[in-house]
Write a protein that holds these residues in place. Sequence first.
Motif, PDB file in Angstrom:
ATOM      1  N   GLY A  22       5.149  66.103  17.603  1.00  0.00           N
ATOM      2  CA  GLY A  22       4.587  65.937  18.944  1.00  0.00           C
ATOM      3  C   GLY A  22       4.562  67.244  19.740  1.00  0.00           C
ATOM      4  O   GLY A  22       5.210  68.223  19.376  1.00  0.00           O
ATOM      5  N   ASP A  68       3.188  59.570  26.240  1.00  0.00           N
ATOM      6  CA  ASP A  68       1.821  59.137  26.548  1.00  0.00           C
ATOM      7  C   ASP A  68       1.515  57.996  25.576  1.00  0.00           C
ATOM      8  O   ASP A  68       1.719  58.146  24.365  1.00  0.00           O
ATOM      9  CB  ASP A  68       0.891  60.341  26.289  1.00  0.00           C
ATOM     10  CG  ASP A  68      -0.576  60.009  26.471  1.00  0.00           C
ATOM     11  OD1 ASP A  68      -0.968  58.849  26.235  1.00  0.00           O
ATOM     12  OD2 ASP A  68      -1.340  60.922  26.823  1.00  0.00           O
ATOM     13  N   ASN A 126      -0.919  56.995  24.182  1.00  0.00           N
ATOM     14  CA  ASN A 126      -1.896  57.281  23.122  1.00  0.00           C
ATOM     15  C   ASN A 126      -1.413  58.342  22.157  1.00  0.00           C
ATOM     16  O   ASN A 126      -2.172  58.794  21.298  1.00  0.00           O
ATOM     17  CB  ASN A 126      -3.219  57.730  23.750  1.00  0.00           C
ATOM     18  CG  ASN A 126      -3.754  56.668  24.671  1.00  0.00           C
ATOM     19  OD1 ASN A 126      -3.832  55.508  24.285  1.00  0.00           O
ATOM     20  ND2 ASN A 126      -4.053  57.037  25.904  1.00  0.00           N
ATOM     21  N   ASP A 127      -0.178  58.759  22.299  1.00  0.00           N
ATOM     22  CA  ASP A 127       0.306  59.887  21.511  1.00  0.00           C
ATOM     23  C   ASP A 127       1.437  59.442  20.581  1.00  0.00           C
ATOM     24  O   ASP A 127       1.875  58.303  20.624  1.00  0.00           O
ATOM     25  CB  ASP A 127       0.797  60.976  22.480  1.00  0.00           C
ATOM     26  CG  ASP A 127       0.506  62.362  21.949  1.00  0.00           C
ATOM     27  OD1 ASP A 127       0.334  62.501  20.729  1.00  0.00           O
ATOM     28  OD2 ASP A 127       0.476  63.298  22.768  1.00  0.00           O
ATOM     29  N   VAL A 128       1.938  60.381  19.792  1.00  0.00           N
ATOM     30  CA  VAL A 128       3.047  60.086  18.903  1.00  0.00           C
ATOM     31  C   VAL A 128       4.341  59.931  19.737  1.00  0.00           C
ATOM     32  O   VAL A 128       4.470  60.554  20.800  1.00  0.00           O
ATOM     33  CB  VAL A 128       3.162  61.210  17.845  1.00  0.00           C
ATOM     34  CG1 VAL A 128       3.419  62.543  18.482  1.00  0.00           C
ATOM     35  CG2 VAL A 128       4.218  60.911  16.813  1.00  0.00           C
ATOM     36  N   ARG A 156       5.559  53.052  21.241  1.00  0.00           N
ATOM     37  CA  ARG A 156       5.836  53.924  20.093  1.00  0.00           C
ATOM     38  C   ARG A 156       5.642  53.181  18.767  1.00  0.00           C
ATOM     39  O   ARG A 156       5.214  53.780  17.783  1.00  0.00           O
ATOM     40  CB  ARG A 156       7.275  54.452  20.210  1.00  0.00           C
ATOM     41  CG  ARG A 156       7.781  55.164  18.986  1.00  0.00           C
ATOM     42  CD  ARG A 156       9.212  55.681  19.123  1.00  0.00           C
ATOM     43  NE  ARG A 156       9.683  55.964  17.790  1.00  0.00           N
ATOM     44  CZ  ARG A 156      10.522  55.212  17.087  1.00  0.00           C
ATOM     45  NH1 ARG A 156      11.098  54.157  17.646  1.00  0.00           N
ATOM     46  NH2 ARG A 156      10.828  55.534  15.862  1.00  0.00           N
ATOM     47  N   ARG A 184       1.722  56.323  13.707  1.00  0.00           N
ATOM     48  CA  ARG A 184       2.536  57.259  14.502  1.00  0.00           C
ATOM     49  C   ARG A 184       3.806  57.642  13.778  1.00  0.00           C
ATOM     50  O   ARG A 184       4.761  58.061  14.409  1.00  0.00           O
ATOM     51  CB  ARG A 184       2.893  56.614  15.833  1.00  0.00           C
ATOM     52  CG  ARG A 184       1.646  56.476  16.660  1.00  0.00           C
ATOM     53  CD  ARG A 184       1.867  55.738  17.920  1.00  0.00           C
ATOM     54  NE  ARG A 184       0.540  55.476  18.479  1.00  0.00           N
ATOM     55  CZ  ARG A 184       0.329  55.096  19.698  1.00  0.00           C
ATOM     56  NH1 ARG A 184       1.336  54.920  20.510  1.00  0.00           N
ATOM     57  NH2 ARG A 184      -0.874  54.896  20.123  1.00  0.00           N
ATOM     58  N   GLN A 205       0.567  54.204  31.243  1.00  0.00           N
ATOM     59  CA  GLN A 205       0.771  55.628  31.567  1.00  0.00           C
ATOM     60  C   GLN A 205       1.907  55.792  32.579  1.00  0.00           C
ATOM     61  O   GLN A 205       2.777  56.643  32.438  1.00  0.00           O
ATOM     62  CB  GLN A 205      -0.503  56.228  32.215  1.00  0.00           C
ATOM     63  CG  GLN A 205      -1.690  56.373  31.295  1.00  0.00           C
ATOM     64  CD  GLN A 205      -1.594  57.626  30.424  1.00  0.00           C
ATOM     65  OE1 GLN A 205      -0.663  58.408  30.554  1.00  0.00           O
ATOM     66  NE2 GLN A 205      -2.551  57.787  29.524  1.00  0.00           N
TER      67      GLN A 205
END
Length: 424
Positions: free
Chosen positions: A175, A220, A222-224, A283, A288, A414
């Motif tokens: 990340g 986030d 949408n992230d790892v 998560r 991911r 978010q």
Amino acid sequence: MERERIGFVGTSDLAGHFRGKSFPMADLPARLVRGVGLAPSNMMLSAFGPIYETPFGTEGEVFLIPDPGTHVEVMFGDAAPEIFFIGDIRTFDGTPWAYCPRNFLRRAVNALEDETGLRLLSAFEQEFVYTGAEARPASPYRLDALRRQGIFGEALLAALRAAGLTPDSFLAEYGARQYEVTIAPAIGVTAADNAVITRELTQAVAFRLGQRTIHAPIMDPNDVGTGTHIHFSLVDGAGAPALPDLSGPYGLSEVGSRFIAGILHHMPAITAVTAPSVASYYRLRPNRWAPTTANLASLDRGAAVRLCSAPGSDGDTSARQFNAEFRVADAAASPYLALGMLVHAGLDGVRKKMALPSPGQAKGASRLPASLDEALDFLAGNGEARDWFGADFLDVYLMFKRSEIHSLDGLDEQEICRRYAEVY
Ligand code: GLU
Ligand code: MG
């Protein structure tokens, strides 16, 4: 300027925060006996700070007693040192308080040893985001990403060694600005103590450098994400590895396969404790390198429980390196509660002679709970978990976590990530 040493005693509480009270170190001998007084409602301090709900009111007194074996003292030149202890919470007559997280784990490892003669050997692999590093595209695992955290990693390894821990690795992760630190495995409660000490020293070193580390499960949606992976194995009374048996399915011994079958069986309830925040479930989504089903697999970073082996110079070295990695955890969990759940569940598998699915059937594993709300319902309905906690402690945990969910009502993903990143 004259200065006098101040020590702190704390526990990793229901929110996974290290909370307690400080005292002049000159009084240590007395504090080792009488500890510091806490209101029972201290245990209901939420992840975000305020007490939302408490069954204890304002009454009562319990005592957090420093364990001298956990004494950490790390110097930072002219800056204030880190002096702290991990404590046990006891009642006035000296018996363990029913809601003490560290005692929840101690009961589990003692039961494991009493009933099987085996001890748990484990190590926490902790990911986090370091604010002192610059986020750059294409940085995962690059030497450049290691370089860009400056002296933080070196100072962290030195602090861990000064605290008596043995670092195993420090590396730049997948990340943005994400790093990971792992320390050598330890027996029983000490492994969770080491996880708490590692997390505190990570934050302590970052603070001395004018930065902070963020241990929240995900920055986030949408992230790892940012995980805490718990590696574990079993050793017998002589210290010999008891988890592997290369002739068995998955390379596991009979007791090892039952222990892991217990963990898979109780996975929905375990998740409520190891992935204990609302954001934890952002998560646990596909692609991911985080798990989405309650499965076991060898060398698969998408599995809930991954079997890890490494090349060794001989059979004995390989057997010692063989371990299972529980990947459904993050830093919102108290290491005491998380590890305690694994051991209680694993021991239940051993007691009831639970069996693993054959390697071919593992694809049909059930999905993990999709939200904290869902996971808490599984925990509430799990009769064995009610015994492991004790009915009162389980109800308090459920109240605590449900009030955390309510405190975030109406916020989008978010904003929820932002709230957790502020406090972890
Ligand atoms: N960051 C991933 C997680 O959330 C894990 C990456 C890895 O395999 O180390 O668990
Ligand atoms: Mg990692």
